[in-house]
Scaffold this motif. Structure first.
Motif, PDB file in Angstrom:
ATOM      1  N   GLN A 265      55.400  79.810   5.720  1.00  0.00           N
ATOM      2  CA  GLN A 265      55.753  80.327   4.400  1.00  0.00           C
ATOM      3  C   GLN A 265      57.178  79.920   4.050  1.00  0.00           C
ATOM      4  O   GLN A 265      58.021  79.709   4.927  1.00  0.00           O
ATOM      5  CB  GLN A 265      55.622  81.840   4.330  1.00  0.00           C
ATOM      6  N   GLY A 266      57.428  79.750   2.772  1.00  0.00           N
ATOM      7  CA  GLY A 266      58.766  79.410   2.296  1.00  0.00           C
ATOM      8  C   GLY A 266      59.673  80.622   2.349  1.00  0.00           C
ATOM      9  O   GLY A 266      59.234  81.758   2.187  1.00  0.00           O
ATOM     10  N   ARG A 267      60.945  80.361   2.582  1.00  0.00           N
ATOM     11  CA  ARG A 267      61.936  81.426   2.687  1.00  0.00           C
ATOM     12  C   ARG A 267      62.993  81.269   1.587  1.00  0.00           C
ATOM     13  O   ARG A 267      63.192  80.209   1.057  1.00  0.00           O
ATOM     14  CB  ARG A 267      62.621  81.347   4.051  1.00  0.00           C
TER      15      ARG A 267
ATOM     16  N   ALA B 254      61.148  81.631  -3.149  1.00  0.00           N
ATOM     17  CA  ALA B 254      60.238  82.715  -3.544  1.00  0.00           C
ATOM     18  C   ALA B 254      60.391  83.079  -5.021  1.00  0.00           C
ATOM     19  O   ALA B 254      59.554  83.790  -5.579  1.00  0.00           O
ATOM     20  CB  ALA B 254      60.497  83.947  -2.677  1.00  0.00           C
TER      21      ALA B 254
ATOM     22  N   CYS C  99      56.111  77.239  -6.567  1.00  0.00           N
ATOM     23  CA  CYS C  99      56.005  77.378  -5.105  1.00  0.00           C
ATOM     24  C   CYS C  99      54.895  78.366  -4.741  1.00  0.00           C
ATOM     25  O   CYS C  99      54.164  78.156  -3.758  1.00  0.00           O
ATOM     26  CB  CYS C  99      57.339  77.839  -4.515  1.00  0.00           C
ATOM     27  N   TYR C 100      54.754  79.433  -5.516  1.00  0.00           N
ATOM     28  CA  TYR C 100      53.708  80.436  -5.267  1.00  0.00           C
ATOM     29  C   TYR C 100      52.327  79.815  -5.452  1.00  0.00           C
ATOM     30  O   TYR C 100      51.427  79.994  -4.625  1.00  0.00           O
ATOM     31  CB  TYR C 100      53.908  81.622  -6.200  1.00  0.00           C
TER      32      TYR C 100
ATOM     33  N   THR D 133      55.038  79.766  -0.920  1.00  0.00           N
ATOM     34  CA  THR D 133      55.525  81.138  -0.743  1.00  0.00           C
ATOM     35  C   THR D 133      54.406  82.125  -1.065  1.00  0.00           C
ATOM     36  O   THR D 133      53.512  81.817  -1.875  1.00  0.00           O
ATOM     37  CB  THR D 133      56.730  81.423  -1.674  1.00  0.00           C
TER      38      THR D 133
ATOM     39  N   ILE E 118      64.046  74.200   0.054  1.00  0.00           N
ATOM     40  CA  ILE E 118      62.914  75.035   0.460  1.00  0.00           C
ATOM     41  C   ILE E 118      62.896  75.084   1.983  1.00  0.00           C
ATOM     42  O   ILE E 118      62.664  74.069   2.648  1.00  0.00           O
ATOM     43  CB  ILE E 118      61.574  74.475  -0.077  1.00  0.00           C
TER      44      ILE E 118
END
Length: 591
Positions: free
Chosen positions: A325-327, A331, A336-337, A342, A367
């Motif tokens: 998962q992206g940090r 977010a 990105c979602y 994320t 990212i």
């Protein structure tokens, strides 16, 4: 024409130079030098820092390198143009990758293949002149003369002058600089002791004989070479030929291979809208507007390829059952979602996209991908090496510097202090989250070294001089850089101590300054725990993923408010646990 120093090395020669590249640039400006060359040993580790500092001080930076040859001799080379820089990077990469970490040896027979665009300095009379002339061309070989008031030096210089005249080569005066100002000699002597595993009382002839290897003014150098004025004039003539700058590096981010009939712009738009249909039961007008605004900005800034490559890495993880998962600020992005990078819906959570990406942002988006630590993360890293090749991807470097403990221990050993005093001094340093507040003099005294000890002033002076200087090159915990062509054309690569890893010679800040794109692949023990927990849920008939975990669970927020968060990533430090009861988070936005 002013004298130009064309042979200087910095502390990024690792234990062979006593000053930061920035210090060298600053002193060069004080001496009114129009240009200066940095030649660190077997690499361009400090080249970017030097280039930035030199330009800020009005000094034109020149890039070069001291090559360690297979017979143990040192061959200084200077970069004339972009082709020369590419050849130097590839030569260094070739020499480093066939050697163990920290080792590098260039074969004399390799030089001809990489000679174009490079100028070589010949400083010995050991019969290599004809080989260098054949490889580099007569106009690109200069005979280097140095005068440091050392016995036997003039005999060598007379032989070099005879060699130059016999082969019709130009003379070049340099000072073989190893520190910015004379006091840097003390630092270099300590580094020599560290390198040779000895101390100052026993080092003897290993140490430098005087403090002459500092940057000198035009007047000082002309006085030294008053019998050979052409050797001084040739420095500025040669400097005018050396036009390469790291500002025109020519780096390009890889293009993502898209299906026929698509551009990267159209393909990222297609997969984002496909992802939106998976993420949202119904796409509201607000969500649609947000996605369109983000896609328009991503297209305008030319970043579709970056998002596609990160999406591709995430897909590889999903296909191989590796939780990812992206940090961070990623977010905040609906794109990105929708791409599955994320698991947080930024529209529902009222997150601000501009914190992640906006028109005024310099450089690429950032990212960070969190992965389970251990073998699963290593599998992702090795997949990137496989896709882009050993010369197309690398970990960014992490420069390990001398800090309180390490600086004190090494200086103590060099000054021949008893091990018991060095140990007591080291144990007085703060640890963990606590800042170090003890004054240096007080700490030394508590360690058992009295104020009137004859070596106390030297210890304090050396501690302040060495603190922060580079110690060795490590690798970043997760930062990887990739390139459209051979990455080794832009920065030399070398082996890491960890098998199967290749490291670039620049750290993440250098890469960012030069526009080289970094993707962070960070390993978290907590991600391993979460993946195992979600797998157990699936086996028990209650499948769950991060995107659909409820974000308004009162019991979870109650645990946070009571600071019962040991083992919970990012809110388990002392500072966070002290803050949570006062902040009393009640919703996701508070966190």
């Amino acid at each position: 024409m002013c004298y130009v120093e064309l042979h200087a090395c910095s502390a990024f020669s690792f234990l062979r130079g006593g000053s930061f590249p920035e210090q060298l640039a600053e002193v060069a400006a004080e001496l009114k030098m129009p240009a200066m060359a940095l030649l660190d040993r077997n690499g361009v580790y400090g080249a970017q820092r030097f280039s930035v500092a030199a330009r800020e001080h009005g000094v034109r930076p020149i890039i070069g390198c001291e090559l360690s040859m297979e017979d143990g001799s040192i061959l200084p080379v200077l970069v004339a143009n972009r082709t020369g820089y590419k050849n130097l990077c590839e030569l260094l990469t070739q020499a480093h990758l066939r050697s163990e970490k920290g080792e590098c040896a260039v074969g004399w027979d390799e030089l001809a293949q990489f000679a174009k665009g490079l100028v070589v300095l010949l400083g010995s009379t050991e019969g290599r002149a004809r080989l260098l002339i054949d490889a580099f061309g007569r106009e690109n070989v200069f005979v280097e003369l140095q005068r440091h008031f050392i016995r036997g030096e003039e005999r060598i210089n007379r032989e070099l002058i005879d060699l130059a005249r016999a082969n019709r080569l130009s003379l070049l005066a340099t000072n073989g600089v190893q520190y910015a100002k004379p006091y840097g000699r003390e630092v270099l002597d300590v580094f020599t002791c560290i390198r040779e595993h000895t101390h100052l009382d026993a080092a003897g002839k290993l140490l430098t004989q005087n403090a002459e290897r500092h940057l000198k003014s035009d007047r000082e150098m002309r006085e030294l070479f008053r019998d050979l004025p052409e050797a001084i004039e040739n420095t500025s003539r040669l400097a005018e030929r050396l036009t390469f700058s790291l500002e025109n590096l020519g780096y390009e981010f890889p293009e993502y291979p898209v299906p026929a009939g698509h551009t990267m712009d159209s393909f990222v738009r297609t997969i984002v809208w496909f992802g939106a249909q998976q993420r949202y039961a119904a796409i509201s007008a607000k969500v649609k507007r947000q996605i369109e605004e983000e896609l328009a900005l991503i297209t305008k800034l030319g970043f579709p390829g970056y998002f596609l490559i990160v999406w591709d890495i995430v897909n590889f993880c999903r296909e191989h059952n590796i939780m990812v998962q992206g940090r961070g600020s990623a977010a905040n992005s609906a794109v990105c979602y929708c791409l599955g990078i994320t698991p947080v819906d930024p529209v529902e959570s009222h997150l601000v996209f501009e914190r992640f990406l906006n028109e005024s942002r310099k450089g690429w988006p950032d990212i960070d991908l969190d992965l389970p630590s251990g073998d699963r993360r290593e599998a992702v890293i090795q997949e990137i090496y496989r896709r882009y090749g050993k010369h197309g991807a690398a970990m960014t470097a992490n420069v390990i510097s001398y800090r309180g403990r390490s600086a004190a221990r090494e200086i103590g050993k060099a000054l021949n202090f008893p091990p018991s005093i060095i140990d007591r001094f080291s144990h007085l340093f703060a640890s963990g989250d606590f800042p170090h507040t003890l004054e240096l003099e007080s700490q030394i005294e508590q360690a058992g070294l009295p104020k009137n000890h004859p070596r106390m002033p030297a210890f304090i002076r050396l501690y302040h001089a060495i603190y922060g200087l580079p110690r060795h090159l490590g690798q970043h915990s997760g930062g990887m850089i990739i390139c459209r062509n051979k990455l080794s054309s832009f920065v030399p690569l070398e082996n890491a101590s960890m098998p199967g890893r290749v490291v670039a010679q620049w750290d993440k800040d250098d890469c960012e300054d030069l526009g080289i794109v970094k993707v962070d692949l960070l390993g978290l023990g907590m991600m391993s725990v979460m993946q195992d927990a979600l797998e157990l849920c699936r086996q028990r008939g209650r499948p769950l993923d991060l995107a659909h975990i409820p974000k308004d669970d009162p019991a979870t927020f109650d645990i946070m408010q009571h600071a019962d968060t040991i083992g919970v990533f990012q809110i388990e430090s002392r500072a966070q646990m002290a803050t949570l009861p006062r902040m009393k988070p009640e919703c996701f936005y508070d966190v």
